[in-house]
Design a protein around this motif. Structure first.
Motif, mmCIF file in Angstrom:
data_model
loop_
_atom_site.group_PDB
_atom_site.id
_atom_site.type_symbol
_atom_site.label_atom_id
_atom_site.label_comp_id
_atom_site.label_asym_id
_atom_site.label_seq_id
_atom_site.Cartn_x
_atom_site.Cartn_y
_atom_site.Cartn_z
ATOM 1 N N GLY A 83 -14.719 70.867 -5.721
ATOM 2 C CA GLY A 83 -13.599 70.187 -6.370
ATOM 3 C C GLY A 83 -13.244 68.892 -5.653
ATOM 4 O O GLY A 83 -13.490 68.738 -4.455
ATOM 5 N N TYR A 84 -12.694 67.942 -6.396
ATOM 6 C CA TYR A 84 -12.296 66.663 -5.794
ATOM 7 C C TYR A 84 -10.970 66.182 -6.384
ATOM 8 O O TYR A 84 -10.665 64.999 -6.390
ATOM 9 C CB TYR A 84 -13.402 65.606 -5.995
ATOM 10 N N ASN A 85 -10.159 67.158 -6.872
ATOM 11 C CA ASN A 85 -8.865 66.837 -7.471
ATOM 12 C C ASN A 85 -7.895 66.251 -6.456
ATOM 13 O O ASN A 85 -6.896 65.647 -6.824
ATOM 14 C CB ASN A 85 -8.255 68.089 -8.112
ATOM 15 N N ASN A 86 -8.189 66.405 -5.159
ATOM 16 C CA ASN A 86 -7.313 65.883 -4.104
ATOM 17 C C ASN A 86 -7.750 64.496 -3.620
ATOM 18 O O ASN A 86 -7.278 64.028 -2.592
ATOM 19 C CB ASN A 86 -7.260 66.854 -2.915
ATOM 20 N N VAL A 87 -8.647 63.847 -4.369
ATOM 21 C CA VAL A 87 -9.081 62.488 -4.012
ATOM 22 C C VAL A 87 -8.654 61.533 -5.119
ATOM 23 O O VAL A 87 -8.939 61.777 -6.295
ATOM 24 C CB VAL A 87 -10.626 62.409 -3.874
ATOM 25 N N ASP A 88 -7.995 60.431 -4.748
ATOM 26 C CA ASP A 88 -7.645 59.398 -5.726
ATOM 27 C C ASP A 88 -8.896 58.535 -5.934
ATOM 28 O O ASP A 88 -9.156 57.578 -5.190
ATOM 29 C CB ASP A 88 -6.468 58.567 -5.195
ATOM 30 N N LEU A 89 -9.675 58.915 -6.951
ATOM 31 C CA LEU A 89 -10.975 58.253 -7.166
ATOM 32 C C LEU A 89 -10.811 56.780 -7.520
ATOM 33 O O LEU A 89 -11.623 55.941 -7.122
ATOM 34 C CB LEU A 89 -11.752 58.969 -8.274
#
Ligand code: NAD
Length: 328
Positions: free
Chosen positions: A76-82
């Protein structure tokens, strides 16, 4: 490359050290956030985990320290402001698959434990209490299970539950022929809610799946439904779940993830007062089973996570692009 590795535990170090090759890994126990980003000074990359907060201020601080790669050691990468990462020219990589079996098997372990109450039986027997009252379960065979998200993990769950003789329903905007081959029938969210005895969540956390299980969904579910969440905490509205447990709409709730797990999970709080009243309320229900984000935690998964993470860093060092990039 010199890599600052955040949120590390001894087991992270063991598996990453075994895979690191020529890279220099500098380990930090704190979570990565704007407040701790300065620890990454002198590194070219950071390696982060599920509860690190890679928001815009954190990424800006990392960029100022010269960080060019964020290598997530998770799926998961929901905690990164892409969007912020892209604007700042920081590449983001992840581990798209390590052991979907690890998470799927844990989800099924939660279903079996909560249903047959082996966790309670274990304690009773150790105290010489062999009474069966309160331990009544149900046959999984013939029950309808709704799988939300039929990607790598959801597909493994379907394969396992097929072996139990369950009727399989699935919900996913991108249906998979592999899931259908396992006997899953794709249905709408409303149909899945109305028909499933057990609902297990395997979708990513996105704006669309945030509070996928909310008050309305719980009201539309089969009374006494078993809910299982091994995806991300905020896919369930925890307050709505508590209301559902209190009025009996939810018969069982198993969680490996929790909306506000950040300050709790992966740490020993056994000597502390738990200040999160919502979490504390969850702990009071006899029909709630919580594990602390451990579904991924197998030897095979940690080996694969370490190897893919190092593979991402090596590819970035050599080509400027990680093996498994996450683009905005
Ligand atoms: P995946 O990308 O292979 O599959 C995710 C599936 O969810 C895809 O098929 C996608 O189409 C589907 N999906 C997306 N939006 C949806 C929606 N609105 N409704 C229903 N389905 C939707 O991912 P995966 O490897 O199977 O992992 C799934 C999730 O599990 C990850 O995103 C992560 O959050 C979680 N996870 C948890 C742990 C743990 O230790 N608890 C470990 C790994 C992954």
């Amino acid at each position: 490359m010199r890599v600052a590795v955040f949120s590390t535990k001894p087991y992270d170090r063991r598996f990453l050290d075994a895979a690191r090759g020529e890279h220099e890994l500098v380990y930090f126990e704190p979570r990565l956030s704007a407040a701790t980003a300065s620890l990454a000074a002198d590194a070219q990359a950071v390696c982060a985990f599920v509860n690190d907060a890679l928001d815009a201020p954190c990424l800006e601080a990392l960029r100022q320290s010269g960080i060019r790669l964020v290598a997530m050691r998770c799926a998961g990468y929901n905690n990164v402001d892409l969007a912020a990462a892209q604007r700042l020219g920081i590449a983001v990589a992840r581990v798209p698959a390590y052991s979907p079996h690890a998470v799927a098997e844990h989800a099924v372990a939660l279903i079996l434990t909560l249903n047959r109450k082996t966790h309670r039986a274990f304690n009773r027997v150790r105290e010489g209490n062999f009474a069966l009252e309160g331990l009544l379960g149900f046959d999984l065979h013939g029950k309808t299970v709704g799988v939300v998200g039929t990607g790598k993990i959801g597909e493994c769950v379907l394969a396992i539950l097929k072996g139990f003789g369950c009727r399989l329903l699935a919900h996913d905007p991108e249906p998979s022929s592999a899931a259908e081959a396992l006997g899953a029938e794709y249905v709408s969210k409303a149909e899945l809610l109305a028909q499933s005895d057990i609902i297990t969540l395997h979708c990513p956390l996105t704006p669309e799946t945030h509070h996928f299980i909310d008050r309305e969904a719980i009201a539309a579910a089969k009374p006494g439904v078993m809910l299982v969440n091994t995806s991300r905490g905020a896919v369930i509205d925890t307050r709505a779940a508590i209301a559902g447990l209190k009025d009996g709409r939810i018969g069982h709730l198993a969680l490996d993830v929790y909306e506000d797990e950040g300050g709790l999970f992966f740490l020993d709080h056994s000597g502390d007062v738990i200040r999160d009243d919502v979490f504390a309320r969850l702990l009071t229900f006899p029909n709630v089973l919580i594990t602390g984000h451990q579904a991924f935690f197998t030897r095979e998964a940690l080996t694969a996570i370490a190897e893919t993470t190092i593979g991402n860093i090596t590819a970035f060092a050599e080509t400027g692009r990680p093996l498994h990039p996450v683009d905005a």
